[in-house]
Design a protein around this motif. Sequence first.
Motif, PDB file in Angstrom:
ATOM      1  N   MET A   3     -29.401 -52.977  14.365  1.00  0.00           N
ATOM      2  CA  MET A   3     -28.875 -52.740  15.705  1.00  0.00           C
ATOM      3  C   MET A   3     -28.920 -51.259  16.079  1.00  0.00           C
ATOM      4  SD  MET A   3     -28.399 -55.778  16.630  1.00  0.00           S
ATOM      5  CE  MET A   3     -27.655 -55.512  18.211  1.00  0.00           C
ATOM      6  N   HIS A   4     -29.229 -50.409  15.087  1.00  0.00           N
ATOM      7  CA  HIS A   4     -29.357 -48.976  15.321  1.00  0.00           C
ATOM      8  C   HIS A   4     -30.351 -48.433  14.311  1.00  0.00           C
ATOM      9  CE1 HIS A   4     -28.265 -44.686  15.437  1.00  0.00           C
ATOM     10  NE2 HIS A   4     -27.885 -44.950  16.680  1.00  0.00           N
ATOM     11  N   GLU A   5     -31.140 -47.478  14.728  1.00  0.00           N
ATOM     12  CA  GLU A   5     -32.190 -46.937  13.854  1.00  0.00           C
ATOM     13  C   GLU A   5     -31.647 -46.354  12.548  1.00  0.00           C
ATOM     14  OE1 GLU A   5     -32.804 -42.495  15.706  1.00  0.00           O
ATOM     15  OE2 GLU A   5     -33.713 -44.172  16.775  1.00  0.00           O
ATOM     16  N   SER A   6     -30.406 -45.905  12.553  1.00  0.00           N
ATOM     17  CA  SER A   6     -29.838 -45.292  11.346  1.00  0.00           C
ATOM     18  C   SER A   6     -29.590 -46.291  10.221  1.00  0.00           C
ATOM     19  CB  SER A   6     -28.547 -44.548  11.677  1.00  0.00           C
ATOM     20  OG  SER A   6     -27.546 -45.462  12.069  1.00  0.00           O
ATOM     21  N   VAL A   7     -29.571 -47.590  10.535  1.00  0.00           N
ATOM     22  CA  VAL A   7     -29.349 -48.598   9.492  1.00  0.00           C
ATOM     23  C   VAL A   7     -30.597 -49.438   9.224  1.00  0.00           C
ATOM     24  CG1 VAL A   7     -26.841 -48.716   9.851  1.00  0.00           C
ATOM     25  CG2 VAL A   7     -28.349 -50.243  11.136  1.00  0.00           C
ATOM     26  N   ALA A   8     -31.708 -49.084   9.833  1.00  0.00           N
ATOM     27  CA  ALA A   8     -32.947 -49.859   9.686  1.00  0.00           C
ATOM     28  C   ALA A   8     -33.384 -49.988   8.232  1.00  0.00           C
ATOM     29  CB  ALA A   8     -34.057 -49.241  10.525  1.00  0.00           C
TER      30      ALA A   8
END
Length: 99
Positions: A72-77
């Motif tokens: 849901m956010h690039e930081s947790v991809a």
Amino acid sequence: SGTPLPEPGAEDREFWRACAERRLVFQRCADCGRFRHPPQPVCRACQSTVCAWVEAHGPARVYSYAWVHHAMHESVAAHVPYLVVVVEFPDCGGVRLVS
């Protein structure tokens, strides 16, 4: 970019401060005793604006969970799949916390 962090406001500042101390607290209406989460300025049951913060001590249980396969956010991809869980605290009026 880094994972977005919450920006504590007037209602939830105490919740996040306790989390930083590795404690879990929930708001409880000082007039009717009803627990509420997320923190709110007014009790839904009696409309009181007075509250206390109560530390959760009793056992909790998993109410629901879901595996997330699309970040849901690039930081947790890089972390997919990851688990999102809803935890219920019976000793705190059945408050549910998403984690």
